[in-house]
Write a protein that holds these residues in place. Sequence first.
Motif, PDB file in Angstrom:
ATOM      1  N   LEU A   2       0.841  -1.209   0.000  1.00  0.00           N
ATOM      2  CA  LEU A   2       0.000   0.000   0.000  1.00  0.00           C
ATOM      3  C   LEU A   2       0.872   1.253   0.000  1.00  0.00           C
ATOM      4  CD1 LEU A   2      -2.849  -1.007   2.479  1.00  0.00           C
ATOM      5  CD2 LEU A   2      -2.947  -0.936  -0.027  1.00  0.00           C
ATOM      6  N   GLY A   3       2.007   1.175   0.686  1.00  0.00           N
ATOM      7  CA  GLY A   3       2.951   2.297   0.668  1.00  0.00           C
ATOM      8  C   GLY A   3       3.518   2.495  -0.726  1.00  0.00           C
ATOM      9  N   ALA A   4       3.918   1.383  -1.342  1.00  0.00           N
ATOM     10  CA  ALA A   4       4.523   1.452  -2.674  1.00  0.00           C
ATOM     11  C   ALA A   4       3.535   2.001  -3.701  1.00  0.00           C
ATOM     12  CB  ALA A   4       5.011   0.064  -3.092  1.00  0.00           C
ATOM     13  N   LYS A   5       2.245   1.728  -3.489  1.00  0.00           N
ATOM     14  CA  LYS A   5       1.225   2.188  -4.434  1.00  0.00           C
ATOM     15  C   LYS A   5       0.748   3.609  -4.100  1.00  0.00           C
ATOM     16  CE  LYS A   5       0.914  -1.470  -7.029  1.00  0.00           C
ATOM     17  NZ  LYS A   5       1.173  -1.405  -8.473  1.00  0.00           N
ATOM     18  N   GLY A   6       1.303   4.173  -3.053  1.00  0.00           N
ATOM     19  CA  GLY A   6       0.913   5.533  -2.672  1.00  0.00           C
ATOM     20  C   GLY A   6      -0.484   5.612  -2.070  1.00  0.00           C
ATOM     21  N   VAL A   7      -1.004   4.478  -1.596  1.00  0.00           N
ATOM     22  CA  VAL A   7      -2.355   4.458  -1.025  1.00  0.00           C
ATOM     23  C   VAL A   7      -2.315   4.787   0.473  1.00  0.00           C
ATOM     24  CG1 VAL A   7      -4.301   2.940  -0.460  1.00  0.00           C
ATOM     25  CG2 VAL A   7      -3.299   2.891  -2.742  1.00  0.00           C
ATOM     26  N   ALA A   8      -1.297   4.277   1.147  1.00  0.00           N
ATOM     27  CA  ALA A   8      -1.214   4.494   2.585  1.00  0.00           C
ATOM     28  C   ALA A   8       0.206   4.896   2.964  1.00  0.00           C
ATOM     29  CB  ALA A   8      -1.615   3.218   3.334  1.00  0.00           C
ATOM     30  N   GLY A   9       0.387   6.125   3.337  1.00  0.00           N
ATOM     31  CA  GLY A   9       1.699   6.587   3.770  1.00  0.00           C
ATOM     32  C   GLY A   9       1.935   6.200   5.222  1.00  0.00           C
ATOM     33  N   SER A  10       3.188   6.047   5.599  1.00  0.00           N
ATOM     34  CA  SER A  10       3.464   5.606   6.970  1.00  0.00           C
ATOM     35  C   SER A  10       3.020   6.661   7.989  1.00  0.00           C
ATOM     36  CB  SER A  10       4.937   5.235   7.135  1.00  0.00           C
ATOM     37  OG  SER A  10       5.742   6.295   6.703  1.00  0.00           O
ATOM     38  N   ASP A  11       3.078   7.947   7.605  1.00  0.00           N
ATOM     39  CA  ASP A  11       2.635   8.989   8.540  1.00  0.00           C
ATOM     40  C   ASP A  11       1.125   8.906   8.796  1.00  0.00           C
ATOM     41  OD1 ASP A  11       5.150   9.922   8.819  1.00  0.00           O
ATOM     42  OD2 ASP A  11       4.891  11.694   7.534  1.00  0.00           O
TER      43      ASP A  11
END
Lengths: 117, 208
Positions: free
Chosen positions: A82-91
Amino acid sequence: MTLSETIQSIPRLPLDQDGGPVFGAPWEARVFAMTVKAHEAGVFEWREWAEVLGAELAKDGDGSDAALGYYDHWLNAFETILGAKGVAGSDQLKDLKAAWDDAARATPHGQPIELVR
Amino acid sequence: MSHDHDHEHSELSDIELRVRALETLLTEKGYIDPPALDELIETYETKIGPKNGAMVVAKAWADPDYHARLMNDATAAIAELGFTGRQGEHMVAVENTAETHNMVVCTLCSCYPWTVLGLPPVWYKSAPYRSRAVRDPRGVLAEFGVSLPEQTNIKVWDSTAEVRYLVVPQRPAGTDGWSEQKLAELVTRDSMIGTGLALDPSKLEEAA
């Protein structure tokens, strides 16, 4: 626990033979279902998911002394994709985690925990 | 995390917090719908189970034409019964005989034919099963209570994201003339992974 302990050797009928709980905890079922639905919503190809999960599981070598359970890896891989797809950022996830933590602490034991947004 | 637990309020574990954070975010972005998650979990837990796969195997036992289609193109033959994969995976049927016993494993990512077998059993996802099934299939089978004749070859199939296997167990003796429905009751999930055999017909009568 050995395999033979995990599986009862008594044959059971297809209708009710489950071999024990499929999910060790409700969150495992949750993250499993979210992955399937996110895939259906077009967030990632199933092949991409298999690669990310495979890479995550490979961190345990052959898995013989795995410290993490299967769905721990699954959850790590899900956050990664999800991070790689820009859907869910760690922040974003960090903020939401904190919000859920606050909500839990503000909820009397035994009551459903709800996040007010 | 604090160790002086206050039991007056609720507490979520770190992992539960991560899962809830993801669910909130994906819901807000419109990728998932929580009631649909419940429905999916329910479906996999109770509605699919291994029943679909058992119907496929029973039909292959009873109907030679279907058997031929299944061995030729399992994806299409399974779809004939209305079972199609969510991930568009390609299915391959492998048949047990007196000479060869087939067993399925996924050494890396535990790919599993959910559509026909429901959710994978816990042990299928366990590291010991994944690593040992390849190294020592006979030993793993023995732990499942399955001992095969010395001369039977054991073939281990490694499923991938693209190809998933369905083992067609040997049809038990003493089942001539049985209906597909009755035959399906002999087909256990484990027998379709290859970690078990189809049930003995006498056991079915005892259980009934």
